[in-house]
Design a protein around this motif. Sequence first.
Motif, PDB file in Angstrom:
ATOM      1  N   ILE A 150       0.865  -1.203   0.125  1.00 50.01           N
ATOM      2  CA  ILE A 150      -0.009   0.143   0.130  1.00 50.01           C
ATOM      3  C   ILE A 150       0.839   1.393  -0.147  1.00 50.01           C
ATOM      4  CG2 ILE A 150      -1.823   1.347   1.412  1.00 50.01           C
ATOM      5  CD1 ILE A 150      -2.771  -1.262   2.254  1.00 50.01           C
ATOM      6  N   ALA A 151       1.947   1.166   0.826  1.00 51.77           N
ATOM      7  CA  ALA A 151       2.744   2.321   0.988  1.00 51.77           C
ATOM      8  C   ALA A 151       3.353   2.840  -0.327  1.00 51.77           C
ATOM      9  CB  ALA A 151       3.847   2.225   2.120  1.00 51.77           C
ATOM     10  N   GLU A 152       3.783   1.663  -0.971  1.00 55.75           N
ATOM     11  CA  GLU A 152       4.617   1.953  -2.193  1.00 55.75           C
ATOM     12  C   GLU A 152       3.670   2.422  -3.500  1.00 55.75           C
ATOM     13  OE1 GLU A 152       5.985   1.305  -6.277  1.00 55.75           O
ATOM     14  OE2 GLU A 152       4.051   0.238  -5.331  1.00 55.75           O
ATOM     15  N   GLU A 153       2.448   2.018  -3.300  1.00 60.57           N
ATOM     16  CA  GLU A 153       1.441   2.597  -4.332  1.00 60.57           C
ATOM     17  C   GLU A 153       0.962   4.070  -4.076  1.00 60.57           C
ATOM     18  OE1 GLU A 153      -3.209   1.920  -6.183  1.00 60.57           O
ATOM     19  OE2 GLU A 153      -1.931  -0.029  -5.331  1.00 60.57           O
ATOM     20  N   VAL A 154       1.101   4.392  -2.694  1.00 55.96           N
ATOM     21  CA  VAL A 154       0.561   5.653  -2.254  1.00 55.96           C
ATOM     22  C   VAL A 154       1.825   6.725  -2.933  1.00 55.96           C
ATOM     23  CG1 VAL A 154       0.417   6.948  -0.352  1.00 55.96           C
ATOM     24  CG2 VAL A 154      -0.951   4.980  -0.392  1.00 55.96           C
ATOM     25  N   VAL A 172       5.564   8.575   3.603  1.00 51.89           N
ATOM     26  CA  VAL A 172       4.477   8.009   3.803  1.00 51.89           C
ATOM     27  C   VAL A 172       4.826   6.808   4.624  1.00 51.89           C
ATOM     28  CG1 VAL A 172       2.835   6.344   2.391  1.00 51.89           C
ATOM     29  CG2 VAL A 172       3.784   8.711   1.358  1.00 51.89           C
ATOM     30  N   GLU A 173       3.893   6.391   5.593  1.00 60.06           N
ATOM     31  CA  GLU A 173       4.066   5.207   6.314  1.00 60.06           C
ATOM     32  C   GLU A 173       2.601   4.735   6.424  1.00 60.06           C
ATOM     33  OE1 GLU A 173       5.394   3.876  10.955  1.00 60.06           O
ATOM     34  OE2 GLU A 173       5.224   5.894  10.228  1.00 60.06           O
ATOM     35  N   VAL A 174       2.644   3.358   6.313  1.00 58.22           N
ATOM     36  CA  VAL A 174       1.103   2.529   6.499  1.00 58.22           C
ATOM     37  C   VAL A 174       1.378   1.576   7.695  1.00 58.22           C
ATOM     38  CG1 VAL A 174      -0.323   1.020   5.337  1.00 58.22           C
ATOM     39  CG2 VAL A 174       1.098   2.783   4.029  1.00 58.22           C
ATOM     40  N   ALA A 178      -3.628   1.975   7.640  1.00 56.39           N
ATOM     41  CA  ALA A 178      -3.667   3.125   7.871  1.00 56.39           C
ATOM     42  C   ALA A 178      -2.616   4.040   7.167  1.00 56.39           C
ATOM     43  CB  ALA A 178      -3.860   3.630   9.287  1.00 56.39           C
ATOM     44  N   VAL A 179      -2.920   4.956   6.581  1.00 53.12           N
ATOM     45  CA  VAL A 179      -1.921   5.725   5.764  1.00 53.12           C
ATOM     46  C   VAL A 179      -1.590   7.062   6.546  1.00 53.12           C
ATOM     47  CG1 VAL A 179      -1.060   7.024   3.737  1.00 53.12           C
ATOM     48  CG2 VAL A 179      -2.366   4.975   3.353  1.00 53.12           C
ATOM     49  N   ILE A 180      -0.197   7.191   6.809  1.00 51.38           N
ATOM     50  CA  ILE A 180       0.300   8.530   7.781  1.00 51.38           C
ATOM     51  C   ILE A 180       1.226   9.174   6.687  1.00 51.38           C
ATOM     52  CG2 ILE A 180       1.341   9.186   9.668  1.00 51.38           C
ATOM     53  CD1 ILE A 180       0.732   6.337  10.786  1.00 51.38           C
ATOM     54  N   PHE A 181       0.685  10.502   6.318  1.00 45.75           N
ATOM     55  CA  PHE A 181       1.529  11.502   5.788  1.00 45.75           C
ATOM     56  C   PHE A 181       2.377  12.239   6.853  1.00 45.75           C
ATOM     57  CE2 PHE A 181      -1.722  11.074   2.253  1.00 45.75           C
ATOM     58  CZ  PHE A 181      -0.585  10.731   1.453  1.00 45.75           C
ATOM     59  N   ARG A 208      -4.016   9.698   7.823  1.00 43.78           N
ATOM     60  CA  ARG A 208      -3.699  10.696   8.936  1.00 43.78           C
ATOM     61  C   ARG A 208      -2.652  11.534   8.298  1.00 43.78           C
ATOM     62  NH1 ARG A 208      -2.332   7.226  13.290  1.00 43.78           N
ATOM     63  NH2 ARG A 208      -0.528   8.469  13.679  1.00 43.78           N
ATOM     64  N   CYS A 209      -3.199  12.851   8.113  1.00 43.85           N
ATOM     65  CA  CYS A 209      -2.144  13.842   7.522  1.00 43.85           C
ATOM     66  C   CYS A 209      -1.519  14.748   8.636  1.00 43.85           C
ATOM     67  CB  CYS A 209      -2.980  14.541   6.690  1.00 43.85           C
ATOM     68  SG  CYS A 209      -1.905  15.522   5.663  1.00 43.85           S
ATOM     69  N   GLU A 210      -0.166  14.460   8.790  1.00 40.03           N
ATOM     70  CA  GLU A 210       0.725  15.443   9.611  1.00 40.03           C
ATOM     71  C   GLU A 210       1.623  16.357   8.709  1.00 40.03           C
ATOM     72  OE1 GLU A 210       2.386  12.919  12.403  1.00 40.03           O
ATOM     73  OE2 GLU A 210       0.311  11.928  13.013  1.00 40.03           O
ATOM     74  N   LEU A 211       1.225  16.650   7.490  1.00 40.34           N
ATOM     75  CA  LEU A 211       2.002  17.368   6.738  1.00 40.34           C
ATOM     76  C   LEU A 211       1.827  18.816   7.145  1.00 40.34           C
ATOM     77  CD1 LEU A 211       1.373  16.042   2.924  1.00 40.34           C
ATOM     78  CD2 LEU A 211       3.412  15.735   4.235  1.00 40.34           C
ATOM     79  N   SER A 212       3.023  19.526   6.930  1.00 42.87           N
ATOM     80  CA  SER A 212       3.068  21.087   7.244  1.00 42.87           C
ATOM     81  C   SER A 212       3.357  21.616   5.982  1.00 42.87           C
ATOM     82  CB  SER A 212       3.995  21.350   8.335  1.00 42.87           C
ATOM     83  OG  SER A 212       5.369  20.795   8.081  1.00 42.87           O
ATOM     84  N   GLY A 213       3.286  22.946   5.766  1.00 42.54           N
ATOM     85  CA  GLY A 213       3.739  23.708   4.592  1.00 42.54           C
ATOM     86  C   GLY A 213       5.337  23.947   4.863  1.00 42.54           C
TER      87      GLY A 213
END
Length: 229
Positions: A150-154, A172-174, A178-181, A208-213
């Motif tokens: 899954i992680a590779e495809e994301v 990207v971690e799965v 559950a995908v975690i950015f 789950r998205c923990e991305l920042s600008g």
Amino acid sequence: MNGTPTVVDDVMTRRVVALRTGAAFKDIVKTMREWRISALPVLDDGGCVVGVVSEADLLPKEEYSEGDPGRYGQVRDPAEVRKADAVTAGELMTTPAVTVGPDHTLAHAARVMARTRVKRLPVVGRDGTLKGIVSRSDLLKVFLRDDADIAEEVRREVVVRLFGTHSDGVRVEVRDGAVIFTGQARETALIPLAVLLARAVPGVVDVRCELSGLHRRPDLPDPQRAAPT
């Protein structure tokens, strides 16, 4: 997608037990018991699906077997009385059958099952002939997909496609589907789209998205804005 189930053809059962329209009541019951299934597709002489016989279609035979004429007057749906008197699959079946095609997405099949409240669907070709059966458990197979896959495809289909040469800052971690950015994204306007696309990847159960600008010093020019010369 490296063999990842995405359409009904990827997960359906190809060996199918089916009935002809002339199948007798007792034979239908025996078949259901032998194969431990609660519904059977009914085929015409050309192998096309014309209906489905389920346990619910058989129950009126028992419900109205007490010999009380008054019970028939209490029936709101005349179809129940007809099924109580029915003796063949053609008379018992619910028609038209609710079906899906082998090229329909798993999401489409899941929506049809939810809307019609059935546990399995006949899979038919463009000519109406039976190709297989897809069940609720078949649709859930996609969630057995490996986290690393899954992680590779994301990364490939979402991060690289959206962020291009700036994708290295997005990690990207799965975990258990559950995908975690995490990390930093230069194009912050694309972050909601990345989350949306990740949710659509087969096997993903949450994002789950923990991305920042991207942070930069205020005295430096914005590299995305071309300064006038």
